[in-house]
Design a protein around this motif. Structure first.
Motif, PDB file in Angstrom:
ATOM      1  N   TRP A  42       0.828  -1.201   0.000  1.00  0.00           N
ATOM      2  CA  TRP A  42       0.000   0.000   0.000  1.00  0.00           C
ATOM      3  C   TRP A  42       0.863   1.250   0.000  1.00  0.00           C
ATOM      4  O   TRP A  42       2.040   1.204   0.377  1.00  0.00           O
ATOM      5  N   LYS A  45       0.045   9.138   0.017  1.00  0.00           N
ATOM      6  CA  LYS A  45       0.829  10.246  -0.525  1.00  0.00           C
ATOM      7  C   LYS A  45       0.371  11.572   0.060  1.00  0.00           C
ATOM      8  O   LYS A  45      -0.787  11.746   0.386  1.00  0.00           O
ATOM      9  N   LYS A  79      -2.842  10.582   1.955  1.00  0.00           N
ATOM     10  CA  LYS A  79      -4.049  10.008   1.346  1.00  0.00           C
ATOM     11  C   LYS A  79      -3.677   8.773   0.534  1.00  0.00           C
ATOM     12  O   LYS A  79      -2.654   8.747  -0.148  1.00  0.00           O
ATOM     13  N   SER A  80      -4.555   7.768   0.611  1.00  0.00           N
ATOM     14  CA  SER A  80      -4.424   6.585  -0.238  1.00  0.00           C
ATOM     15  C   SER A  80      -5.561   6.635  -1.254  1.00  0.00           C
ATOM     16  O   SER A  80      -6.252   7.646  -1.381  1.00  0.00           O
ATOM     17  N   GLU A  81      -5.787   5.530  -1.930  1.00  0.00           N
ATOM     18  CA  GLU A  81      -6.902   5.459  -2.873  1.00  0.00           C
ATOM     19  C   GLU A  81      -8.186   4.993  -2.182  1.00  0.00           C
ATOM     20  O   GLU A  81      -9.216   4.858  -2.833  1.00  0.00           O
ATOM     21  N   HIS A  82      -8.110   4.740  -0.873  1.00  0.00           N
ATOM     22  CA  HIS A  82      -9.261   4.186  -0.158  1.00  0.00           C
ATOM     23  C   HIS A  82      -9.519   4.983   1.123  1.00  0.00           C
ATOM     24  O   HIS A  82      -8.664   5.039   2.005  1.00  0.00           O
ATOM     25  N   THR A  83     -10.688   5.567   1.243  1.00  0.00           N
ATOM     26  CA  THR A  83     -11.053   6.359   2.414  1.00  0.00           C
ATOM     27  C   THR A  83     -10.989   5.535   3.697  1.00  0.00           C
ATOM     28  O   THR A  83     -10.544   6.032   4.733  1.00  0.00           O
ATOM     29  N   ASP A  86      -7.483   5.326   4.811  1.00  0.00           N
ATOM     30  CA  ASP A  86      -7.071   6.613   5.372  1.00  0.00           C
ATOM     31  C   ASP A  86      -7.559   6.746   6.811  1.00  0.00           C
ATOM     32  O   ASP A  86      -6.793   7.113   7.707  1.00  0.00           O
TER      33      ASP A  86
END
Length: 191
Positions: A42, A45, A79-83, A86
């Motif tokens: 994972w 950023k 932040k990742s691609e998944h809330t 996060d």
């Protein structure tokens, strides 16, 4: 005697100007925090940061000293691609009580690298999730023709060293690894 002083003045002035201390600052960063889990690797950023320090460059454009260097980034800027990921990360980082990740440098050693670049080794206090530890960060600092400095580096840290329980997902069936890698690129400008 007066004539000798007049002749020496330009030489002394040139020596003083060739190694002036200049404050640099930056507010944007490409920061990537990466790790592993039992499901997949994972990344999170951030592009927000505050960094400042006083740099001395010699006449060849190489960094000879760094003082008063501090770095901070809001933990919730990661932040990742998944809330849901996060939210679990923010809980593990204890962001409600500890909104900032900070690094305050206490000592610096500099080694010339290729061209005008320098390898800068910083020792200081890293504050993460409310825990502060002595850490070392090594970065490549490249002075640029436009009077900016590009700072890049990669560091590995252990979450447990900072009393962070590696986040879990789906009622604990997916677990993240303890070790994370911080990769960063920061552009500093004269301030």
């Amino acid at each position: 005697m007066k004539r000798t002083l007049i002749l020496l003045f330009p030489l002394l002035s040139a020596g003083l100007l060739s190694s002036a201390q200049v404050r640099y600052a930056g507010t944007t960063v490409d920061l990537v925090v990466s790790g592993t889990s039992t499901l997949h690797d994972w990344n999170m950023k951030s592009v927000k940061a505050d960094c400042s320090g006083v740099f001395t460059l010699n006449s060849a454009g190489q960094i000879t000293s760094v003082e008063d260097l501090v770095f901070s980034t809001p933990a919730t800027a990661l932040k990742s691609e998944h809330t849901s990921m996060d939210n679990n990360a923010y809980k593990a980082l204890k962001t409600e009580k500890n909104p900032l990740i900070t690094f305050t440098v206490s000592s610096v050693s500099i080694t010339p690298a290729k061209g005008s670049a320098s390898t800068v080794t910083c020792k200081g206090k890293l504050n993460l999730a409310g825990s502060t530890r002595d850490e070392q960060v090594v970065a490549l600092c490249q002075p640029n023709a436009d009077n900016t400095i590009t700072v890049t580096g990669i560091e590995k840290i252990s979450m447990k060293d900072f009393n962070i329980d590696p986040p879990t997902f789906m009622l604990g069936t997916i677990k993240t690894g303890n070790d994370i890698t911080l990769s960063f690129t920061l552009l500093l400008k004269r301030s």
